[in-house]
Design a protein around this motif. Structure first.
Motif, PDB file in Angstrom:
ATOM      1  N   SER A 128      -9.682 -43.052  13.529  1.00  0.00           N
ATOM      2  CA  SER A 128     -10.953 -43.545  14.059  1.00  0.00           C
ATOM      3  C   SER A 128     -12.075 -42.716  13.455  1.00  0.00           C
ATOM      4  CB  SER A 128     -10.975 -43.454  15.587  1.00  0.00           C
ATOM      5  OG  SER A 128     -10.779 -42.125  16.007  1.00  0.00           O
ATOM      6  N   VAL A 129     -13.298 -43.204  13.594  1.00  0.00           N
ATOM      7  CA  VAL A 129     -14.464 -42.524  13.028  1.00  0.00           C
ATOM      8  C   VAL A 129     -15.611 -42.583  14.026  1.00  0.00           C
ATOM      9  CG1 VAL A 129     -15.307 -44.601  11.835  1.00  0.00           C
ATOM     10  CG2 VAL A 129     -15.989 -42.350  11.008  1.00  0.00           C
ATOM     11  N   THR A 130     -16.382 -41.515  14.057  1.00  0.00           N
ATOM     12  CA  THR A 130     -17.632 -41.487  14.798  1.00  0.00           C
ATOM     13  C   THR A 130     -18.678 -40.829  13.910  1.00  0.00           C
ATOM     14  OG1 THR A 130     -18.776 -40.790  16.818  1.00  0.00           O
ATOM     15  CG2 THR A 130     -17.131 -39.279  15.957  1.00  0.00           C
ATOM     16  N   ILE A 131     -19.910 -41.270  14.039  1.00  0.00           N
ATOM     17  CA  ILE A 131     -21.004 -40.699  13.259  1.00  0.00           C
ATOM     18  C   ILE A 131     -22.017 -40.152  14.251  1.00  0.00           C
ATOM     19  CG2 ILE A 131     -22.722 -41.112  11.458  1.00  0.00           C
ATOM     20  CD1 ILE A 131     -21.046 -43.630  10.714  1.00  0.00           C
ATOM     21  N   SER A 181     -10.961 -38.924  12.798  1.00  0.00           N
ATOM     22  CA  SER A 181      -9.819 -38.419  13.550  1.00  0.00           C
ATOM     23  C   SER A 181      -8.605 -39.191  13.040  1.00  0.00           C
ATOM     24  CB  SER A 181     -10.032 -38.657  15.044  1.00  0.00           C
ATOM     25  OG  SER A 181      -8.898 -38.237  15.761  1.00  0.00           O
ATOM     26  N   ILE A 182      -7.721 -38.484  12.331  1.00  0.00           N
ATOM     27  CA  ILE A 182      -6.572 -39.118  11.693  1.00  0.00           C
ATOM     28  C   ILE A 182      -5.381 -39.032  12.627  1.00  0.00           C
ATOM     29  CG2 ILE A 182      -5.014 -39.031   9.704  1.00  0.00           C
ATOM     30  CD1 ILE A 182      -8.331 -37.549   9.202  1.00  0.00           C
ATOM     31  N   ARG A 183      -4.703 -40.158  12.840  1.00  0.00           N
ATOM     32  CA  ARG A 183      -3.547 -40.202  13.739  1.00  0.00           C
ATOM     33  C   ARG A 183      -2.350 -39.482  13.138  1.00  0.00           C
ATOM     34  NH1 ARG A 183      -4.816 -45.946  14.498  1.00  0.00           N
ATOM     35  NH2 ARG A 183      -6.316 -45.979  16.167  1.00  0.00           N
ATOM     36  N   GLY A 184      -1.510 -38.962  14.010  1.00  0.00           N
ATOM     37  CA  GLY A 184      -0.294 -38.275  13.589  1.00  0.00           C
ATOM     38  C   GLY A 184      -0.406 -36.793  13.874  1.00  0.00           C
ATOM     39  N   SER A 185       0.733 -36.151  13.948  1.00  0.00           N
ATOM     40  CA  SER A 185       0.726 -34.723  14.247  1.00  0.00           C
ATOM     41  C   SER A 185       0.717 -33.900  12.961  1.00  0.00           C
ATOM     42  CB  SER A 185       1.963 -34.371  15.083  1.00  0.00           C
ATOM     43  OG  SER A 185       3.139 -34.678  14.349  1.00  0.00           O
ATOM     44  N   LYS A 238       0.331 -30.659  -0.131  1.00  0.00           N
ATOM     45  CA  LYS A 238      -0.778 -31.558  -0.496  1.00  0.00           C
ATOM     46  C   LYS A 238      -0.602 -32.925   0.178  1.00  0.00           C
ATOM     47  CE  LYS A 238      -3.158 -29.213  -3.659  1.00  0.00           C
ATOM     48  NZ  LYS A 238      -4.469 -28.727  -3.399  1.00  0.00           N
ATOM     49  N   THR A 239      -0.443 -32.904   1.491  1.00  0.00           N
ATOM     50  CA  THR A 239      -0.195 -34.110   2.265  1.00  0.00           C
ATOM     51  C   THR A 239      -1.339 -35.105   2.097  1.00  0.00           C
ATOM     52  OG1 THR A 239       0.929 -32.720   3.870  1.00  0.00           O
ATOM     53  CG2 THR A 239       0.389 -34.952   4.568  1.00  0.00           C
ATOM     54  N   ARG A 240      -0.979 -36.365   1.819  1.00  0.00           N
ATOM     55  CA  ARG A 240      -1.959 -37.436   1.647  1.00  0.00           C
ATOM     56  C   ARG A 240      -1.797 -38.430   2.789  1.00  0.00           C
ATOM     57  NH1 ARG A 240      -3.849 -37.701  -3.748  1.00  0.00           N
ATOM     58  NH2 ARG A 240      -4.129 -39.941  -3.644  1.00  0.00           N
ATOM     59  N   THR A 241      -2.888 -38.693   3.488  1.00  0.00           N
ATOM     60  CA  THR A 241      -2.883 -39.629   4.601  1.00  0.00           C
ATOM     61  C   THR A 241      -3.969 -40.677   4.365  1.00  0.00           C
ATOM     62  OG1 THR A 241      -2.231 -37.827   6.069  1.00  0.00           O
ATOM     63  CG2 THR A 241      -3.004 -39.847   7.102  1.00  0.00           C
ATOM     64  N   GLU A 280      -5.601 -30.681  14.101  1.00  0.00           N
ATOM     65  CA  GLU A 280      -5.682 -31.823  15.013  1.00  0.00           C
ATOM     66  C   GLU A 280      -5.997 -33.119  14.281  1.00  0.00           C
ATOM     67  OE1 GLU A 280      -7.909 -29.029  16.030  1.00  0.00           O
ATOM     68  OE2 GLU A 280      -6.123 -28.178  16.939  1.00  0.00           O
ATOM     69  N   GLY A 281      -6.054 -33.082  12.948  1.00  0.00           N
ATOM     70  CA  GLY A 281      -6.346 -34.285  12.185  1.00  0.00           C
ATOM     71  C   GLY A 281      -7.824 -34.633  12.145  1.00  0.00           C
ATOM     72  N   LEU A 282      -8.701 -33.636  12.247  1.00  0.00           N
ATOM     73  CA  LEU A 282     -10.147 -33.887  12.226  1.00  0.00           C
ATOM     74  C   LEU A 282     -10.713 -33.536  10.851  1.00  0.00           C
ATOM     75  CD1 LEU A 282     -11.078 -32.359  15.686  1.00  0.00           C
ATOM     76  CD2 LEU A 282     -10.573 -34.746  15.142  1.00  0.00           C
TER      77      LEU A 282
END
Length: 170
Positions: free
Chosen positions: A50-53, A65-69, A139-142, A101-103
């Motif tokens: 998700s995204v917020t500005i 905010s990227i999903r996943g642990s 170098k994890t790519r999401t 936290e995926g931020l």
């Protein structure tokens, strides 16, 4: 009677302006300590995150905010941004602090001058996909992808927030 006619004519002349007005629904908040006004789009759900500005008088922050642990990003992590109708990609660097936290933040200085190239593109071009690259040993790519209605919503909300945030600059 004449004043009613003038009012009616004035309303009719402003009708075309109202039809093209931007639907700008932002969340406005005031910081309790600094009394500074903060603007936010609220979270927009995407496939994979998700995204917020958010914006205030000094900066504009695009937060994903990227999903996943275990999605760890630091100030050397990067993102590849792909826009609709273009084969080239733009690169952006994480503007936030180290977190797992995926931020991921894109942070821009708020000013009345024209925005940076990346912020300008976010406001005017539809994003198809963003690939976030962590700076760990793997170098994890999401990937976070945007549906057509999400593309339009992010573009409109970014443009709306940029317009309103510029008014906060003195």
């Amino acid at each position: 009677m004449i004043s009613k006619i003038k009012f009616l004519l004035l309303a009719l002349f402003q009708l075309p302006l109202l039809l093209f007005a931007q639907d700008c629904k932002l969340i406005t908040d005031k910081d309790p300590f600094t009394r500074e006004i903060k603007l936010s789009t609220g979270f927009i759900s995407l496939r994979g995150g998700s995204v917020t500005i958010d914006g205030n008088k000094s900066e504009i922050d695009v937060l994903f905010s990227i999903r996943g642990s275990d999605k760890c990003y630091d100030n050397t992590s990067t993102a590849e941004i792909y826009f609709e109708g273009s084969r080239s990609k733009m690169l952006g660097r994480n503007g936030g602090t180290m977190n797992c936290e995926g931020l991921f933040h894109f942070t821009f200085r708020n000013s009345k001058a024209s925005p940076t190239t990346l912020l300008q593109r976010i406001c005017t071009k539809k994003i198809t996909q963003i690939i976030f690259i962590s700076n760990d040993k793997k170098k994890t790519r999401t990937a976070v992808t945007f549906e057509p209605e999400q593309q339009q919503a992010v573009m409109q909300m970014a443009n709306c927030l940029l317009t309103e945030a510029r008014k906060l600059v003195q």
